[in-house]
Design an enzyme around this catalytic site. Structure first.
Site, PDB file in Angstrom:
ATOM      1  N   THR A 338      29.843 -17.115  27.336  1.00  0.00           N
ATOM      2  CA  THR A 338      29.101 -16.296  26.879  1.00  0.00           C
ATOM      3  C   THR A 338      29.618 -17.116  25.415  1.00  0.00           C
ATOM      4  OG1 THR A 338      30.434 -14.249  25.526  1.00  0.00           O
ATOM      5  CG2 THR A 338      32.042 -15.536  26.347  1.00  0.00           C
ATOM      6  N   HIS A 391      45.473 -16.992  35.514  1.00  0.00           N
ATOM      7  CA  HIS A 391      46.658 -18.300  35.331  1.00  0.00           C
ATOM      8  C   HIS A 391      47.558 -18.545  36.902  1.00  0.00           C
ATOM      9  CE1 HIS A 391      49.836 -20.825  34.644  1.00  0.00           C
ATOM     10  NE2 HIS A 391      50.667 -20.763  33.647  1.00  0.00           N
TER      11      HIS A 391
END
Length: 420
Positions: A338, A391
């Site tokens: 992006t 994560h």
């Protein structure tokens, strides 16, 4: 008389919103002609007529939510154009909406006050109470219908109201203290706009990602001196040979593909108790449109050269702005890029595009003073990069190394261009 229904749109899409009628009541259409545009969670879809004839009735108007199989209009194969009442359902809906809009907030408040007064009066009539008792009840906020009178005839007196007030206070002290919600009325100009279906979906999914993923972001900066130099050297020949400009996005796309090959967990996703390692490189490129952000996918970016990437990004961007994207253009991406820098963003935290576990955020290019290896200071075109990652399967070390690898590839783009 035949019916126009909402067709099967795509897998997992069962509903949409009437975005725009392409015909009016009384119009003649041929079989296969587009008659209405539906807005779904991801793309806008044109619905074609399965019959030839005249639109005799529009049942669902613009803004209405519809499901697959719903009848949205009727068509008469034997009617002639202009032979039916041309006052469409949309026009009737517009008139109704205009009439509702003309009602002022003050009128709404007055109507509410009348309703409350009527209800209060009705309650008061049902109980027998002295004027003094009624006055005291208003002062203490006591409902007379809940007051137990001492008078055998049932007449409520002020002392009865006082007793009821004491009982209410005692009961309140025993309960958990709760602050009343104050209703604030204001006479200020406001505008209410219904969220589009796509905007509602974007909002819902962004919240879901932040709730479900263990999202973290790591940052770095890249010196784009060599990228800009290379673009300047090759831009004329590149356009002559390929018919497309050599932009920044192809460099970043190829750099991401190179880094994903070195750190494959960024190119994976979680499915239940399994990690799905993707052996392909379908890179989503976020595109801003009037209706919100969409992420069309550049397929097999590892197999495309720079010109192929630039052409594909250009085609997808145009389709997105023209609302011509198809479901196949949006499905199956493995990683997203992006570019907030096109709007002047210096630094931001991109949100994951689920179920992907990585997204790279590009930012504005700014000339800054940079200390070189020999301790000299030079002005360089610098860009901050942000990598958001999940994560749950990507460790911080791997995320940092991935971003460093992207930085290295961009700062030495000649080999990247040869490889691409």
């Amino acid at each position: 008389m035949n019916e126009i229904k909402v067709p099967e749109l795509a897998e997992s899409i069962t509903e949409g919103t009437i975005a725009e009628w392409l015909v009016k009541q009384g119009d003649k259409v041929e079989k296969g002609d587009p008659v209405v545009e539906l807005e779904t969670d991801k793309v806008n879809v044109e619905v074609n007529s399965e019959y030839s004839g005249v639109i005799t009735e529009i049942i669902q108007v613009e803004g209405d939510d519809v499901e697959v199989g719903d009848v949205i209009a009727k068509i008469d194969e034997n009617a002639e154009a202009g032979s039916v009442n041309t006052e469409s359902a949309q026009g009737q809906a517009d008139a109704k909406e205009e009439q509702q809009t003309e009602a002022s907030p003050k009128q709404d408040i007055k109507e509410e006050a009348k309703k409350d007064f009527k209800e209060e009066t009705q309650t008061s009539v049902d109980v027998i109470a002295s004027p003094a008792a009624r006055k005291r009840a208003r002062e203490l906020g006591i409902d007379l219908s809940k007051v137990s009178p001492r008078d055998p005839l049932g007449r409520i007196r002020p002392e009865d109201v006082e007793d009821a007030a004491k009982g209410t206070a005692k009961s309140s002290e025993q309960k958990e203290e709760k602050k009343p919600i104050e209703k604030i009325e204001f006479d200020k100009p406001v505008e209410r706009i219904k969220m589009s279906r796509r905007r509602q979906t974007i909002a819902k999914r962004l919240v879901e990602v932040q709730q479900e993923a263990a999202m973290l972001t790591t940052f770095n900066e890249v010196d784009l001196t060599n990228v800009m130099k290379l673009r300047s050297e090759r831009k004329e020949k590149f356009i002559e040979k390929h018919g497309v400009k050599l932009g920044f996005m192809s460099f970043f796309t190829k750099a991401v593909v190179g880094a994903l090959k070195d750190f494959p967990l960024l190119n994976a996703e979680i499915q239940g108790n399994e990690i799905v390692m993707k052996k392909f490189y379908d890179i989503g490129i976020a595109v801003s449109t009037e209706d919100g952000l969409v992420v069309p996918v550049v397929r097999d970016a590892d197999r495309l050269d720079f010109a192929g990437v630039e052409k594909e990004i250009g085609n997808l961007g145009k389709k997105a702005r023209d609302k011509k994207l198809e479901m196949s253009d949006l499905q199956g991406g493995s990683f997203t890029i992006t570019n907030g820098g096109t709007f002047g963003s210096m630094l931001s935290t991109p949100i994951l595009n689920a179920p992907q576990v990585g997204i790279l955020g590009m930012h504005n290019i700014q000339k800054r003073a940079v200390v070189m290896p020999d301790d000299s200071i030079e002005v360089r075109p610098m860009m901050y990069l942000a990598l958001s990652y999940d994560h749950r399967i990507v460790d911080g070390k791997e995320a940092v190394q991935f971003l460093v690898r992207v930085k290295q590839l961009l700062e030495d783009p000649y080999d990247l261009l040869l490889e691409g």
